[in-house]
Scaffold this motif. Structure first.
Motif, PDB file in Angstrom:
ATOM      1  N   ASP B 697      34.600  38.643  36.252  1.00  0.00           N
ATOM      2  CA  ASP B 697      34.621  39.333  37.544  1.00  0.00           C
ATOM      3  C   ASP B 697      33.443  40.283  37.729  1.00  0.00           C
ATOM      4  O   ASP B 697      33.153  40.714  38.832  1.00  0.00           O
ATOM      5  CB  ASP B 697      35.952  40.084  37.711  1.00  0.00           C
ATOM      6  N   GLU B 698      32.735  40.596  36.638  1.00  0.00           N
ATOM      7  CA  GLU B 698      31.520  41.401  36.791  1.00  0.00           C
ATOM      8  C   GLU B 698      30.370  40.543  37.269  1.00  0.00           C
ATOM      9  O   GLU B 698      29.302  41.045  37.577  1.00  0.00           O
ATOM     10  CB  GLU B 698      31.102  41.975  35.435  1.00  0.00           C
ATOM     11  N   TRP B 733      44.740  32.978  29.756  1.00  0.00           N
ATOM     12  CA  TRP B 733      45.133  34.290  30.277  1.00  0.00           C
ATOM     13  C   TRP B 733      45.337  34.217  31.789  1.00  0.00           C
ATOM     14  O   TRP B 733      46.339  34.675  32.333  1.00  0.00           O
ATOM     15  CB  TRP B 733      44.047  35.298  29.938  1.00  0.00           C
ATOM     16  N   GLN B 736      48.351  31.981  32.618  1.00  0.00           N
ATOM     17  CA  GLN B 736      49.668  32.544  32.314  1.00  0.00           C
ATOM     18  C   GLN B 736      49.954  33.827  33.084  1.00  0.00           C
ATOM     19  O   GLN B 736      50.999  34.435  32.892  1.00  0.00           O
ATOM     20  CB  GLN B 736      49.797  32.786  30.806  1.00  0.00           C
ATOM     21  N   SER B 737      49.017  34.227  33.950  1.00  0.00           N
ATOM     22  CA  SER B 737      49.273  35.429  34.743  1.00  0.00           C
ATOM     23  C   SER B 737      49.123  35.130  36.226  1.00  0.00           C
ATOM     24  O   SER B 737      48.696  35.978  36.991  1.00  0.00           O
ATOM     25  CB  SER B 737      48.357  36.573  34.318  1.00  0.00           C
ATOM     26  N   ARG B 881      32.911  36.401  42.257  1.00  0.00           N
ATOM     27  CA  ARG B 881      32.326  36.294  43.599  1.00  0.00           C
ATOM     28  C   ARG B 881      32.015  37.662  44.195  1.00  0.00           C
ATOM     29  O   ARG B 881      30.955  37.875  44.786  1.00  0.00           O
ATOM     30  CB  ARG B 881      33.290  35.543  44.495  1.00  0.00           C
ATOM     31  N   ARG B 882      32.969  38.573  44.050  1.00  0.00           N
ATOM     32  CA  ARG B 882      32.790  39.904  44.654  1.00  0.00           C
ATOM     33  C   ARG B 882      31.527  40.568  44.120  1.00  0.00           C
ATOM     34  O   ARG B 882      30.741  41.155  44.852  1.00  0.00           O
ATOM     35  CB  ARG B 882      34.040  40.745  44.351  1.00  0.00           C
ATOM     36  N   ARG B 886      27.092  40.938  45.769  1.00  0.00           N
ATOM     37  CA  ARG B 886      26.265  42.127  45.765  1.00  0.00           C
ATOM     38  C   ARG B 886      24.913  41.851  45.116  1.00  0.00           C
ATOM     39  O   ARG B 886      23.860  42.235  45.617  1.00  0.00           O
ATOM     40  CB  ARG B 886      26.985  43.207  44.965  1.00  0.00           C
TER      41      ARG B 886
ATOM     42  N   ARG C  26      44.505  42.509  38.892  1.00  0.00           N
ATOM     43  CA  ARG C  26      43.370  42.202  39.754  1.00  0.00           C
ATOM     44  C   ARG C  26      43.748  42.464  41.189  1.00  0.00           C
ATOM     45  O   ARG C  26      44.830  42.085  41.631  1.00  0.00           O
ATOM     46  CB  ARG C  26      43.000  40.734  39.555  1.00  0.00           C
ATOM     47  N   ASP C  31      37.444  40.553  47.895  1.00  0.00           N
ATOM     48  CA  ASP C  31      36.377  40.705  48.888  1.00  0.00           C
ATOM     49  C   ASP C  31      36.615  41.892  49.794  1.00  0.00           C
ATOM     50  O   ASP C  31      35.669  42.447  50.352  1.00  0.00           O
ATOM     51  CB  ASP C  31      36.268  39.420  49.719  1.00  0.00           C
ATOM     52  N   ALA C  33      37.918  44.697  48.770  1.00  0.00           N
ATOM     53  CA  ALA C  33      37.842  45.962  48.025  1.00  0.00           C
ATOM     54  C   ALA C  33      36.478  46.605  48.214  1.00  0.00           C
ATOM     55  O   ALA C  33      35.453  45.936  48.188  1.00  0.00           O
ATOM     56  CB  ALA C  33      38.080  45.678  46.537  1.00  0.00           C
ATOM     57  N   ASP C  34      36.478  47.936  48.406  1.00  0.00           N
ATOM     58  CA  ASP C  34      35.174  48.602  48.517  1.00  0.00           C
ATOM     59  C   ASP C  34      34.580  48.778  47.122  1.00  0.00           C
ATOM     60  O   ASP C  34      35.229  48.537  46.108  1.00  0.00           O
ATOM     61  CB  ASP C  34      35.302  49.926  49.270  1.00  0.00           C
ATOM     62  N   ASP C  35      33.338  49.240  47.080  1.00  0.00           N
ATOM     63  CA  ASP C  35      32.637  49.321  45.799  1.00  0.00           C
ATOM     64  C   ASP C  35      33.381  50.187  44.787  1.00  0.00           C
ATOM     65  O   ASP C  35      33.461  49.868  43.607  1.00  0.00           O
ATOM     66  CB  ASP C  35      31.222  49.871  46.005  1.00  0.00           C
ATOM     67  N   TRP C  38      36.468  48.326  43.507  1.00  0.00           N
ATOM     68  CA  TRP C  38      36.101  47.184  42.675  1.00  0.00           C
ATOM     69  C   TRP C  38      35.549  47.656  41.333  1.00  0.00           C
ATOM     70  O   TRP C  38      35.877  47.127  40.269  1.00  0.00           O
ATOM     71  CB  TRP C  38      35.084  46.312  43.404  1.00  0.00           C
ATOM     72  N   TYR C  41      38.327  48.734  39.110  1.00  0.00           N
ATOM     73  CA  TYR C  41      39.018  47.596  38.503  1.00  0.00           C
ATOM     74  C   TYR C  41      38.208  47.037  37.325  1.00  0.00           C
ATOM     75  O   TYR C  41      38.743  46.684  36.286  1.00  0.00           O
ATOM     76  CB  TYR C  41      39.253  46.507  39.558  1.00  0.00           C
ATOM     77  N   LEU C  42      36.892  46.969  37.502  1.00  0.00           N
ATOM     78  CA  LEU C  42      36.084  46.374  36.448  1.00  0.00           C
ATOM     79  C   LEU C  42      35.955  47.268  35.220  1.00  0.00           C
ATOM     80  O   LEU C  42      36.007  46.798  34.094  1.00  0.00           O
ATOM     81  CB  LEU C  42      34.673  46.083  36.974  1.00  0.00           C
ATOM     82  N   TYR C  43      35.753  48.561  35.460  1.00  0.00           N
ATOM     83  CA  TYR C  43      35.297  49.401  34.353  1.00  0.00           C
ATOM     84  C   TYR C  43      36.210  50.551  33.955  1.00  0.00           C
ATOM     85  O   TYR C  43      36.053  51.110  32.886  1.00  0.00           O
ATOM     86  CB  TYR C  43      33.921  49.979  34.678  1.00  0.00           C
ATOM     87  N   TRP C  55      48.111  43.879  27.122  1.00  0.00           N
ATOM     88  CA  TRP C  55      48.158  42.449  26.832  1.00  0.00           C
ATOM     89  C   TRP C  55      47.970  42.187  25.342  1.00  0.00           C
ATOM     90  O   TRP C  55      47.186  42.837  24.674  1.00  0.00           O
ATOM     91  CB  TRP C  55      47.009  41.733  27.553  1.00  0.00           C
ATOM     92  N   TRP C  65      50.062  34.375  25.911  1.00  0.00           N
ATOM     93  CA  TRP C  65      49.770  35.767  26.246  1.00  0.00           C
ATOM     94  C   TRP C  65      51.067  36.461  26.632  1.00  0.00           C
ATOM     95  O   TRP C  65      51.928  35.873  27.277  1.00  0.00           O
ATOM     96  CB  TRP C  65      48.828  35.826  27.446  1.00  0.00           C
ATOM     97  N   TRP C  83      54.506  37.652  31.162  1.00  0.00           N
ATOM     98  CA  TRP C  83      54.200  37.987  32.537  1.00  0.00           C
ATOM     99  C   TRP C  83      55.020  37.104  33.458  1.00  0.00           C
ATOM    100  O   TRP C  83      55.232  35.919  33.167  1.00  0.00           O
ATOM    101  CB  TRP C  83      52.705  37.753  32.785  1.00  0.00           C
ATOM    102  N   ARG C  85      55.884  36.598  37.932  1.00  0.00           N
ATOM    103  CA  ARG C  85      55.570  37.041  39.289  1.00  0.00           C
ATOM    104  C   ARG C  85      56.543  38.098  39.780  1.00  0.00           C
ATOM    105  O   ARG C  85      56.199  38.945  40.583  1.00  0.00           O
ATOM    106  CB  ARG C  85      55.615  35.832  40.219  1.00  0.00           C
TER     107      ARG C  85
END
Lengths: 235, 987, 89
Positions: B697-698, B733, B736-737, B881-882, B886, C26, C31, C33-35, C38, C41-43, C55, C65, C83, C85
């Protein structure tokens, strides 16, 4: 020339003096040293066999349980449980995964019999023949559990690991499926895992058995055991 | 006035000794001299019987040292046996022709030159390495040489042949540590309740302290005797491991133990700790002389080995145990000239009977007295006794000198509680008993016997039975029994008959008075030669806490790890600081609790290695194998340049069975592919193959590979060899999620062997083995076909990593060897050559194809790596993609570029930096080389590198800095170096 | 060594597993999500002292998992489960 199939142990076995026999197009070890070895009987005896030519099939899907029970007429199994049928055995590895095992050459039968039992409402079911992709090494004899416990942290006490139990764990630092499948009245375990690790596992087992009486054996031993069992049964 | 003690150490009327077979004997050598031993002897017991008193020299001052504890707890008897250093002579069985040598002494034990360090002790105070031997700096190399040779214990031989080590996993309901009365009772009780029990004892036979201390067993009837003597595990669910030392306790009741060369890893549902106690020494001048032993050490020599370690003994005691020691010595034929009891009251019960017998034999009894000093040259010759009230004054005022050749010290007990600490027990100092004892234990942990401060046999057995039963019940129910009183809570008559604080105050004497008389060093730590003066000095310097005191003085950091000195150090620390013992605290106990060799911890060599189905063929045909991750692969078969040329000009065959391979099935397989890869998959029809690039995702590149559509809902995905496992985990992963509906991913990496037949002649060769139509119309580039090759069912992918017409042939692995040889045979007329990883690297580099993980790293996105063509930003959501949107907008800062070397320069090593010289001669790093080879096809050096994006223009020059500082020139080359239009691939 | 309870295989040594990081769901619409969101979420991770949802992957076992709820202070795992839903994220 007819294509012949080799197991991952073929090269090592040849260098260790094995004699081979053709079973279903596979070169299978008949015996080491040209003779059939003695039957494992003493407490420190354990036989090591390469049975990688055996048929192995994975069945995956939410309805795996229903399909397998239908196809092979076996009772409902809990995870890690197993059952035998006319052609071989089935083991439940997960909620939605079964491992089917049978003698060499029967993979097509395993696949087709299972597929025939599928119904529309079962949803996605995937049947994969992994016979070529997995090594299957057997330990058989009174010292089989002791030898395995040098390489694997599972509890092999009969109360925790009864016959026809299948557990996936680490053996000699590699991921393996360990199945207890007693044969001919001997304690026996099948270790099933990646083909590419087969040679390493074979060697490591031999080294771990340095102070046990390890017998390298082939199919001839199992025939001898089976016939002695019949003799005992008949007497 | 001292009486001269006879140098003749005759052993008269030596008692038999339980372990010794006196009928047989053999010889071993100690420092070259022959020593007689019997089966059952240890090296130490045989030396003692032979009258050898000095076994080693101490670590710092090189003082002579002899047997002390005979139980492996102290450092005094460490010897070298053949190749093996630091063997405890008191534990190691003597053997015929064994070569035993002293350590840490030169030229000999008797005349150790380094004992002169004692004279220079002014330069070796506590923490000396922080204070001395530092200046003048120019002399430091000399200091270092001297210190380095003086330090250390034992000699390691780098050529020692490796021994066989292994391990074993054990499982139990109840694991009992210690096979003395408490442990044995616990094990039997638990086993009788049906639990699976494992019992461990470090000695060769069970019984613990009852093996060498005579106890009155009549009170307990036949049962107890039966338990000791007939122990061959009468109960099937009880397994007994003797000669097995438990090293440590780990989370969730995991124990490590060692027997010989085998390491046991034990998982138990509950643990009973019955490890007993260590006898403690006392502080007095020259308390480290050979001939000064612990009372229990004397009893071990007497009762286990039949050795009388002295002819004239003085016994010093803080409890009743010393009286039994004195009595044992007298019965064995020694003269007990005196018993010195620190307590003021005369002993009672059994000890009183001993006292009467000893007095009858002429022993002097000193109550409320203590030993002030020992004297002797090389061994003890005299004990100096004084009443406890006396402080200070000259030697002769108020003290008595007793000639002797043996001083037995019963200084009290310290519970062997390392395992309990590690298990999380709460342990506190009991003032009345002078011991650190557990008062609260975590669920599933039990303790019994001397480790809880119970010194009477009756209590030990009773506690053991209770602990064993409670442990078994805990296993069955998971609950801690409410009526089971934990250790420390029940203090019946189980306390030893120790007068309040006797040991404590014996240690914490105000030493000032004795310092006035230069009688000698009082050692607290024998391993590191730390005296009580050192402790006070360290505290005065500011290292007050027990943790700092330990690290600064190194007290308890030697081989004994505090068994002989921790308690005394804590008492001294508390006293010097004016703290209570509780306030002082303890240092942290960590495994191993007993010494263990590194070989046992290393265990059996187990290094998993993966080989392909053709491995044996490679080895037999001259392949030089290389390690690639966990795989063994052929690097080349002797001449990689020739291999490259064979592929470019004729045809080559490479084993790529190491590729990751996955089967994707189900109606939603295309959707999963769409989500995981940056490229489009929905329209990939059966028979077609697509290159896939996987990002996270990065937007960072994770892996690449090709995926083939075999049928609707049947896909065959390949990944890089090194990425196979990680990619599978990654895919699972996501599956399964939430992304796994309607699709199954089954790993089949080992099910198929894979070979790449590459080169202009590859079609011709393949045609010889298959009836299928291989023409370009029927089987174009980036397509897959299933066909029989040499009778083997295969799936063949036309892809082009090497840049030539090539067929990647996947067959069931069992046929691998057969098919490989069939292909080589079919290609013989065409000049086929097997080629290895090195040739493949060169071939792909000539096409400027990247290798993920080599040319990309954890920051590389596809735009930077020259793979923008693969990214389909306009397709519905996919991983990355996100972030990639950029990057696409802003453009990458760095880009991957191809390059060629100028002026026929050789290929620069991979990893070298690319620099921008600045005006003043400084160099700024602006990039680096990732791949680099000499291209036999182009006859020049080529490569790939990272450069600032603005510089990635065809022909742009740049500078590479070599390792030796020289700068060389290169030029950017855009696109593939060889066949830039990719025509060869598509023929 | 610690024990971890795999929901499929039962209690096993932790060596059989691979830690998969703090549970970090996630965003449903990346798309949108603002910077800042996002990037978070990543870092960014909570890394709290106390109960953490995380996990685990049973790499030398069933290959599944699962999620665990573990107290990062005491290392005590109170729950392990697959996990699904339906659960609250």
């Amino acid at each position: 020339m007819m294509a012949e199939k080799q197991t991952p142990i073929y090269d090592i076995a040849r260098s260790q003096g094995a004699a081979f026999v053709d079973i279903g197009g596979w070169l299978v070890v008949d015996a080491f040293g040209g003779e059939q070895k003695s039957i494992p009987a003493m407490t420190r005896d354990v036989a090591l066999l390469d049975r990688s030519a055996r048929a192995k099939v994975l069945v995956d899907g939410a309805a795996a349980s229903a399909v397998v029970e239908r196809a092979w007429d076996v009772p409902h199994l809990a995870v890690n449980g197993g059952a035998v049928h006319a052609q071989g055995a089935v083991y439940r590895l997960r909620h939605d995964r079964y491992f089917l095992s049978a003698p060499p050459g029967l993979e097509a039968t395993l696949e087709s019999t299972t597929a025939r039992a599928m119904r529309q409402e079962d949803g996605l079911l995937t049947i994969t023949d992994v016979t070529h992709g997995q090594a299957e090494l057997w330990l058989l004899g009174p010292a089989a559990a002791e030898l395995l416990s040098r390489l694997c942290g599972l509890d092999f006490h009969p109360a925790s690991f009864p016959n026809l139990t299948a557990r996936e764990s680490s053996v000699a630092k590699t991921a393996q499926l360990v199945i207890r499948c007693d044969a001919a009245r001997q304690r026996a375990y099948a270790i099933v895992g990646a083909r590419s690790l087969g040679a390493y596992l074979w060697q490591t087992i031999i080294e771990a058995a340095h102070d046990l009486n390890l017998l390298l054996c082939g199919e001839a031993l199992l025939l001898a055991l089976e016939s002695s069992k019949e003799r005992d049964a008949g007497s | 006035m001292t009486e001269a003690v006879s140098a003749d150490k005759m052993r008269r009327a030596a008692p038999a000794g339980q372990l010794i077979d006196h009928e047989r004997s053999f010889i071993f050598t100690f420092d070259g001299k022959p020593v007689t031993a019997h089966p059952g002897d240890t090296i130490g017991s045989a030396l003692a019987r032979a009258g050898v008193q000095i076994l080693s020299r101490s670590f710092k001052y090189h003082r002579p040292r002899g047997l002390r504890c005979c139980a492996g707890h102290c450092p005094n008897c460490l010897v070298q046996v053949g190749d093996e250093p630091n063997v405890r002579a008191c534990l190691r069985a003597a053997q015929q022709d064994m070569v035993v040598e002293a350590q840490n002494a030169w030229p000999s034990l008797r005349r150790d030159a380094l004992s002169l360090t004692a004279l220079g002790d002014r330069f070796l105070p506590v923490g000396f390495y922080y204070k001395t031997f530092i200046r003048p700096r120019a002399l430091w190399p000399a200091y270092e040489w001297v210190l380095r040779h003086a330090a250390g214990l034992g000699r390691v031989n780098a050529d020692t042949a490796p021994a066989t080590y292994d391990k074993q996993y054990l499982h139990a309901d109840v694991a009992v540590v210690g096979g003395g009365p408490a442990g044995l009772s616990a094990a039997l009780a638990a086993a009788q309740q049906g639990a699976r029990v494992l019992l461990f004892d470090e000695n060769g036979e069970l019984g613990g302290h009852t093996r060498y201390k005579e106890i009155d067993r009549t009170a307990f009837g036949r049962d107890w005797g039966l338990e000791i003597n007939d122990m061959q595990s009468p109960i099937p669910n009880l397994d007994i491991y003797t000669n097995t030392t438990v090293l440590g306790y780990y989370p969730h009741n995991y124990l490590a133990a060692v027997r010989g060369n085998r390491l046991f890893k034990i998982r138990a549902a509950s643990v009973v700790v019955a490890t007993g106690a260590y006898e403690q020494p006392l502080l007095f001048a020259n308390n480290d002389l050979p001939g000064i032993m612990l009372g229990s050490g004397v009893q071990r020599l007497l009762h286990l080995y039949g050795v009388l370690p002295g002819s004239t003994a003085v016994v010093v005691t803080v409890n009743d145990d010393g009286w039994q020691v004195a009595h044992d010595l007298w019965r064995a034929g020694a003269t007990v000239s005196a018993v010195v009891d620190l307590r003021s009251a005369a002993p009672t019960s059994q000890a009183a009977a001993f006292k009467e017998a000893l007095e009858g034999a002429g022993a002097r009894v000193f109550l409320d007295s203590t030993i002030v000093a020992a004297a002797g040259k090389g061994a003890v010759q005299e004990a100096i006794i004084a009443a406890r009230g006396v402080r200070g004054g000259p030697t002769d005022g108020g003290s008595t000198r007793l000639p002797c050749d043996l001083i037995a010290v019963s200084g009290g007990w310290a519970a062997a509680n390392e395992l309990l600490y590690e298990a999380g027990a709460q342990i506190a100092y009991h003032e009345s008993q002078g011991e650190f004892l557990p008062h609260a234990l975590p669920p599933g942990i039990y303790a019994a016997g001397r480790v809880t401060g119970s010194h009477s046999l009756q209590s030990q057995i009773k506690e053991g039975r209770e602990a064993g039963s409670a442990a078994a019940a805990y296993c069955a129910t998971g609950k801690v029994q409410e009526n089971f009183a934990h250790a420390g809570e029940r203090r019946e008559e189980s306390a030893p008959s120790v007068e309040q604080d006797a040991h404590h105050s014996a240690i914490v004497t105000d030493g000032n008075g004795y310092e006035n008389v230069r009688q000698g060093k009082r050692f607290v730590c024998f391993c590191e030669d730390v005296t009580d003066k050192d402790v006070r000095t360290a505290i005065a310097e500011g290292y007050r806490s027990i943790e700092l005191l330990k690290r600064y003085s190194t007290i308890s950091m030697g081989p004994c790890q505090g068994k002989m000195c921790s308690v005394n150090a804590i008492l001294l620390c508390a006293h010097a600081n004016g703290w209570s013992v509780a306030e002082t605290g303890t240092t942290t106990a960590r495994p191993p609790a007993k010494p263990v060799s590194l070989g046992v911890l290393a265990g059996q060599q187990m290094e998993p290695v993966k080989v392909t189905p053709v491995h044996d063929w490679h080895r037999q045909h001259g392949a030089r194998m290389m390690v690639a991750g966990i795989w063994l692969r052929p690097e080349h078969y002797g001449d990689p340049t020739a291999e490259v040329q064979a592929v470019r000009q004729r045809v080559g065959l490479i084993d790529v069975s190491t590729l990751g391979k996955f089967r994707l099935t189900g109606p939603d397989a295309p959707q999963l592919l769409e989500r995981l890869y940056v490229n489009r998959w929905q329209k990939l029809s059966p028979g077609r193959v697509r290159y896939g690039l996987m990002c996270n995702d990065e937007g960072v590149v994770l892996d690449d590979g090709v995926t083939a559509c075999l049928e609707p809902q049947e896909y065959y995905m390949t990944t890089t060899s090194s990425g196979a496992e990680a990619v599978y985990e990654w895919i699972q992963w996501w599956a399964q999620s939430g992304w796994g509906d309607g699709v199954h991913v089954t790993p089949v990496s080992d099910v198929y062997a894979a070979f790449n037949l590459a080169g202009p002649q590859s079609r011709a060769v393949l045609s010889r083995l298959t009836p299928d139509d291989l023409s370009n119309d029927h089987f174009p580039y980036m397509h897959v076909r299933q066909m029989q090759i040499a009778g083997v069912p295969c799936r063949v992918l036309r892809i082009g990593f090497t840049g030539e017409l090539s067929y990647e042939i996947h067959c069931p692995a069992g046929y691998g060897q057969f098919l490989w040889e069939a292909l080589l045979e079919a290609g013989a007329d065409h000049g086929i050559s097997p080629f290895g990883v090195e040739a493949q690297r060169i071939l792909r580099l000539e096409k400027a194809h990247i290798i993920v993980g080599q040319d990309t790293d954890a920051l590389s996105d596809p735009f930077a790596a020259g793979l923008a063509w693969a990214v389909k930003l306009d397709k519905p959501a996919f991983l990355g993609r996100r972030s990639l949107a950029r990057v696409s907008e802003q453009g990458p800062a760095l880009r991957l570029a191809g390059f060629k070397m100028e002026n026929g320069a050789p290929p620069p090593a991979e990893g070298l930096q690319i620099v921008q010289p600045e005006g003043d001669g400084a160099l700024q790093i602006i990039g680096h080389v990732t791949s680099s080879r000499y291209s036999p096809t182009l006859q020049e050096a080529i490569g790939l590198c990272w450069l600032p994006a603005a510089m990635v223009v065809d022909g742009q020059p740049f500078t590479i800095r070599l390792d030796d500082g020289r700068l060389v020139q290169a030029r950017v080359h855009e696109g593939a170096f060889y066949d830039p239009k990719g025509e060869k691939l598509r023929t | 060594m610690l024990i971890l309870d795999c929901p499929n295989c039962g209690a096993r040594n932790t060596q059989e597993f691979r830690y998969g990081g703090e549970y970090n769901p996630r965003p449903a619409e990346p798309d949108a999500a603002d910077d800042a969101a996002w990037s978070s979420y990543l870092y960014m991770r909570h890394n709290r002292l106390g109960l953490q949802k995380e996990w685990w992957y049973h790499r030398a076992g069933c290959g599944l998992w699962f999620l665990a709820e573990r107290d990062t202070g005491s290392d005590k795992v109170s729950r392990t489960y697959f996990w699904s839903r339906e659960q609250i994220p």
